[in-house]
Scaffold this active site. Structure first.
Site, short mmCIF file in Angstrom:
data_model
loop_
_atom_site.label_atom_id
_atom_site.label_comp_id
_atom_site.label_asym_id
_atom_site.label_seq_id
_atom_site.Cartn_x
_atom_site.Cartn_y
_atom_site.Cartn_z
N GLU A 220 0.94 5.63 0.80
CA GLU A 220 0.32 6.88 1.24
C GLU A 220 0.99 8.00 0.47
OE1 GLU A 220 -2.31 6.80 3.02
OE2 GLU A 220 -2.15 4.70 3.65
N HIS B 165 -5.30 3.70 7.08
CA HIS B 165 -4.65 4.71 6.25
C HIS B 165 -3.21 4.98 6.66
CE1 HIS B 165 -8.42 5.27 4.27
NE2 HIS B 165 -9.01 5.68 5.37
N ASP C 266 -2.51 -0.99 6.39
CA ASP C 266 -3.47 -1.34 5.35
C ASP C 266 -3.00 -2.56 4.55
OD1 ASP C 266 -5.02 0.72 6.20
OD2 ASP C 266 -4.80 1.97 4.41
N ASP D 203 0.85 -1.18 0.00
CA ASP D 203 0.00 0.00 0.00
C ASP D 203 0.89 1.24 0.00
OD1 ASP D 203 -2.78 1.16 0.33
OD2 ASP D 203 -1.80 2.04 2.08
#
Length: 234
Positions: free
Chosen positions: A56, A193, A198, A54
């Protein structure tokens, strides 16, 4: 009625690669150049190793925004889970509204390595595994943009979208966002998040269903809508 627009060479090649993998290419058709899928469709899922990952970011535009964190979790259906994550200096300000989403501040990434220093570590961690990401188009587009921006080369890596897969596996869930699925399945959880968290939730949800439910990679590709995304700087 307008005729469908022709596929670009890259898109056409990748569709051909998937068709070849699934055994639906007619004999006698010349194959264009395409990234090699690392496993045959008949490969048993319980023999595969996966990496859920994942990202960000500083925003939602891969061409103008930057990655600030990558999280990755390597796992098999019956083996241990190995997790890691990297904070990344985006070389730009993180907007205030996104700090309230993922909690990553300018101070946290000020002395962090840049993407070009982190990506080789990510590649090494993922080596020999099949990649998974939730709403994978977002993460793949950002990684590809970062690769191009940094002038990096990379092997072409196939990625399956767990948003599509989980919609198939959990049709009764009112939503297929990660927070909703985690809560609906009553899995233990902490903050959402953050990239490492995640990615870990993706691994947990994936293992919960697939152990004993899937036979071959062909089944998994079918549940993914026969759609494969590719990390590739091209």
């Amino acid at each position: 009625m307008h005729s469908p627009a022709p596929l670009g060479l890259e898109a056409g090649a990748r569709m051909f690669a998937l068709a070849l993998l699934l055994g639906s290419v007619r004999p006698g058709i010349a194959a264009p150049a395409f990234p090699e899928f690392p496993y045959p469709a008949t490969e048993k899922v319980n023999r595969l190793t996966f990496t859920a990952f994942d990202t960000e970011t500083t925003g939602f535009d891969p061409h103008g925004d930057r990655i600030v964190e990558i999280g990755a979790v390597r796992f098999s259906l019956g083996g241990e889970i190995v997790a890691t994550n990297w904070l990344i200096n985006p070389c730009r300000h993180i907007p205030r509204y996104l700090k309230s989403v993922h909690g990553i501040t300018d101070e946290m990434v000020r002395n962090a390595p840049v993407f070009g220093e982190v990506y080789p570590c990510f590649l090494q961690f993922c080596k020999g595994t099949l990649l998974l990401a939730h709403n994978a188009g977002f993460d793949v587009s950002f990684i590809n943009a970062e690769l191009q921006r940094a002038g990096l080369t990379s092997p072409s890596l196939p990625v399956l979208d767990t948003l599509r897969i989980f919609r198939t596996w959990y049709p009764a869930s009112p939503s297929h966002s990660l927070p909703s699925l985690v809560k609906w399945l009553r899995l233990p959880h902490g903050r959402f998040h953050r990239a490492g968290n995640d990615a870990y939730y993706v691994a947990l949800i994936f293992r919960r269903y697939s152990a004993g439910q899937l036979e071959s990679l062909r089944d998994l590709l079918s549940d993914a809508g026969e759609r494969v995304l590719w990390i590739s700087p091209q």
